[in-house]
Design a protein around this motif. Structure first.
Motif, PDB file in Angstrom:
ATOM      1  N   ILE A   1    -127.876 -11.598  47.359  1.00 25.33           N
ATOM      2  CA  ILE A   1    -129.137 -12.160  46.555  1.00 25.33           C
ATOM      3  C   ILE A   1    -128.274 -12.564  45.257  1.00 25.33           C
ATOM      4  O   ILE A   1    -128.980 -13.080  44.570  1.00 25.33           O
ATOM      5  N   ALA A   2    -127.246 -12.354  45.126  1.00 27.41           N
ATOM      6  CA  ALA A   2    -125.991 -12.889  44.072  1.00 27.41           C
ATOM      7  C   ALA A   2    -124.597 -13.032  44.576  1.00 27.41           C
ATOM      8  O   ALA A   2    -124.490 -12.556  45.867  1.00 27.41           O
ATOM      9  N   GLN A   3    -123.699 -13.534  43.657  1.00 27.22           N
ATOM     10  CA  GLN A   3    -122.609 -13.907  44.278  1.00 27.22           C
ATOM     11  C   GLN A   3    -121.725 -12.324  44.710  1.00 27.22           C
ATOM     12  O   GLN A   3    -121.073 -12.369  45.604  1.00 27.22           O
ATOM     13  N   ASN A   4    -122.128 -11.592  43.956  1.00 24.95           N
ATOM     14  CA  ASN A   4    -121.369 -10.290  44.164  1.00 24.95           C
ATOM     15  C   ASN A   4    -122.361  -9.152  44.510  1.00 24.95           C
ATOM     16  O   ASN A   4    -122.125  -7.777  44.425  1.00 24.95           O
ATOM     17  N   TYR A   5    -123.533  -9.352  45.004  1.00 22.98           N
ATOM     18  CA  TYR A   5    -124.512  -8.339  45.235  1.00 22.98           C
ATOM     19  C   TYR A   5    -125.261  -8.528  46.510  1.00 22.98           C
ATOM     20  O   TYR A   5    -125.946  -9.632  46.545  1.00 22.98           O
ATOM     21  N   TRP A   6    -125.239  -7.475  47.177  1.00 21.60           N
ATOM     22  CA  TRP A   6    -125.980  -7.572  48.531  1.00 21.60           C
ATOM     23  C   TRP A   6    -127.075  -6.515  48.630  1.00 21.60           C
ATOM     24  O   TRP A   6    -126.727  -5.440  47.728  1.00 21.60           O
ATOM     25  N   VAL A   7    -128.339  -6.670  48.942  1.00 16.98           N
ATOM     26  CA  VAL A   7    -129.197  -5.606  49.301  1.00 16.98           C
ATOM     27  C   VAL A   7    -129.282  -5.298  50.781  1.00 16.98           C
ATOM     28  O   VAL A   7    -129.296  -6.199  51.731  1.00 16.98           O
ATOM     29  N   SER A   8    -129.934  -3.861  51.206  1.00 17.72           N
ATOM     30  CA  SER A   8    -129.926  -3.612  52.519  1.00 17.72           C
ATOM     31  C   SER A   8    -130.864  -2.631  52.923  1.00 17.72           C
ATOM     32  O   SER A   8    -131.192  -1.762  51.978  1.00 17.72           O
ATOM     33  N   PRO A   9    -131.404  -2.597  54.182  1.00 21.24           N
ATOM     34  CA  PRO A   9    -132.250  -1.346  54.594  1.00 21.24           C
ATOM     35  C   PRO A   9    -131.329  -0.060  54.469  1.00 21.24           C
ATOM     36  O   PRO A   9    -129.892  -0.347  54.460  1.00 21.24           O
ATOM     37  N   GLN A  10    -131.797   0.935  54.876  1.00 17.07           N
ATOM     38  CA  GLN A  10    -130.919   2.210  54.855  1.00 17.07           C
ATOM     39  C   GLN A  10    -129.415   2.041  55.703  1.00 17.07           C
ATOM     40  O   GLN A  10    -129.690   1.369  56.778  1.00 17.07           O
ATOM     41  N   ILE A  11    -128.396   2.386  55.049  1.00 21.93           N
ATOM     42  CA  ILE A  11    -127.195   2.193  55.906  1.00 21.93           C
ATOM     43  C   ILE A  11    -126.779   3.554  56.414  1.00 21.93           C
ATOM     44  O   ILE A  11    -127.448   4.565  56.073  1.00 21.93           O
ATOM     45  N   ASP A  12    -125.633   3.512  57.162  1.00 15.18           N
ATOM     46  CA  ASP A  12    -125.148   4.913  57.591  1.00 15.18           C
ATOM     47  C   ASP A  12    -123.597   4.726  57.467  1.00 15.18           C
ATOM     48  O   ASP A  12    -123.294   3.813  56.915  1.00 15.18           O
ATOM     49  N   ALA A  13    -122.990   5.841  57.646  1.00 16.99           N
ATOM     50  CA  ALA A  13    -121.594   6.176  57.076  1.00 16.99           C
ATOM     51  C   ALA A  13    -120.642   5.059  57.919  1.00 16.99           C
ATOM     52  O   ALA A  13    -119.732   4.473  57.122  1.00 16.99           O
ATOM     53  N   SER A  14    -121.018   4.771  59.049  1.00 15.10           N
ATOM     54  CA  SER A  14    -120.368   3.726  60.056  1.00 15.10           C
ATOM     55  C   SER A  14    -120.222   2.496  59.441  1.00 15.10           C
ATOM     56  O   SER A  14    -119.319   1.533  59.458  1.00 15.10           O
ATOM     57  N   GLN A  15    -121.144   1.795  58.619  1.00  9.61           N
ATOM     58  CA  GLN A  15    -121.359   0.707  58.074  1.00  9.61           C
ATOM     59  C   GLN A  15    -120.396   0.624  56.700  1.00  9.61           C
ATOM     60  O   GLN A  15    -120.101  -0.601  56.164  1.00  9.61           O
ATOM     61  N   LEU A  16    -120.117   1.635  56.177  1.00  8.88           N
ATOM     62  CA  LEU A  16    -119.053   1.738  54.879  1.00  8.88           C
ATOM     63  C   LEU A  16    -117.873   0.848  55.165  1.00  8.88           C
ATOM     64  O   LEU A  16    -117.267   0.527  54.367  1.00  8.88           O
ATOM     65  N   THR A  17    -117.101   1.229  56.391  1.00  8.68           N
ATOM     66  CA  THR A  17    -115.935   0.529  56.907  1.00  8.68           C
ATOM     67  C   THR A  17    -116.144  -0.952  56.820  1.00  8.68           C
ATOM     68  O   THR A  17    -115.133  -1.690  55.988  1.00  8.68           O
ATOM     69  N   GLU A  18    -117.159  -1.459  57.144  1.00 11.83           N
ATOM     70  CA  GLU A  18    -117.445  -2.775  56.983  1.00 11.83           C
ATOM     71  C   GLU A  18    -117.717  -3.325  55.608  1.00 11.83           C
ATOM     72  O   GLU A  18    -117.192  -4.427  55.241  1.00 11.83           O
ATOM     73  N   ALA A  19    -118.314  -2.497  54.784  1.00 12.11           N
ATOM     74  CA  ALA A  19    -118.408  -2.867  53.460  1.00 12.11           C
ATOM     75  C   ALA A  19    -117.026  -3.128  52.755  1.00 12.11           C
ATOM     76  O   ALA A  19    -116.893  -3.805  51.818  1.00 12.11           O
ATOM     77  N   LYS A  20    -116.450  -1.963  53.056  1.00 10.88           N
ATOM     78  CA  LYS A  20    -114.783  -1.938  52.533  1.00 10.88           C
ATOM     79  C   LYS A  20    -113.999  -3.292  52.814  1.00 10.88           C
ATOM     80  O   LYS A  20    -113.604  -3.801  52.022  1.00 10.88           O
ATOM     81  N   ALA A  21    -114.323  -3.550  53.948  1.00 11.50           N
ATOM     82  CA  ALA A  21    -113.461  -4.757  54.543  1.00 11.50           C
ATOM     83  C   ALA A  21    -113.958  -5.984  53.852  1.00 11.50           C
ATOM     84  O   ALA A  21    -113.178  -6.921  53.771  1.00 11.50           O
ATOM     85  N   MET A  22    -115.122  -5.968  53.471  1.00 12.45           N
ATOM     86  CA  MET A  22    -115.763  -7.069  52.819  1.00 12.45           C
ATOM     87  C   MET A  22    -115.481  -7.351  51.461  1.00 12.45           C
ATOM     88  O   MET A  22    -115.710  -8.311  50.590  1.00 12.45           O
TER      89      MET A  22
END
Length: 108
Positions: free
Chosen positions: A6-27
């Protein structure tokens, strides 16, 4: 990944789980913001579980739970500080809507 930028450095999401955090870190995500109260529905991942998973990955974690679209001025200020620090943020709630509402209030 079901995240909406929704902005240059801001994403929104439905409920996440711990496995998605690795992907977030990689991004390059720096901070995960939880806008969902614990125990909102059965089976929901508790914020402490995600806080610990973020800590293991070196991600910052903010717990700013919102009841519906209601938020405090403190929450707005914390999102403003993240934006001013140019942090790359993934914010989540049940659907992503509350996270968007808070971001928009902080940028107004």
């Amino acid at each position: 990944m079901n995240w909406t930028q929704i902005a240059q450095n801001y994403w929104v999401s439905p409920q996440i789980d711990a496995s998605q955090l690795t992907e977030a870190k990689a991004m390059g995500i720096d901070t995960v913001v939880c806008n969902r109260p614990d125990n909102e529905e059965p089976g929901q991942i508790n914020s402490d579980v995600l806080r610990a998973a973020c800590a293991n990955l070196g991600l910052d974690y903010l717990f700013l739970p919102m009841q519906g679209p209601n938020f405090s001025t403190d929450y707005v200020e914390q999102i403003q500080q993240l934006n001013q620090a140019d942090k790359k943020v993934l914010a989540y709630c049940r659907s992503g809507h509350r996270s968007s509402v808070l971001y928009n209030a902080a940028m107004a």
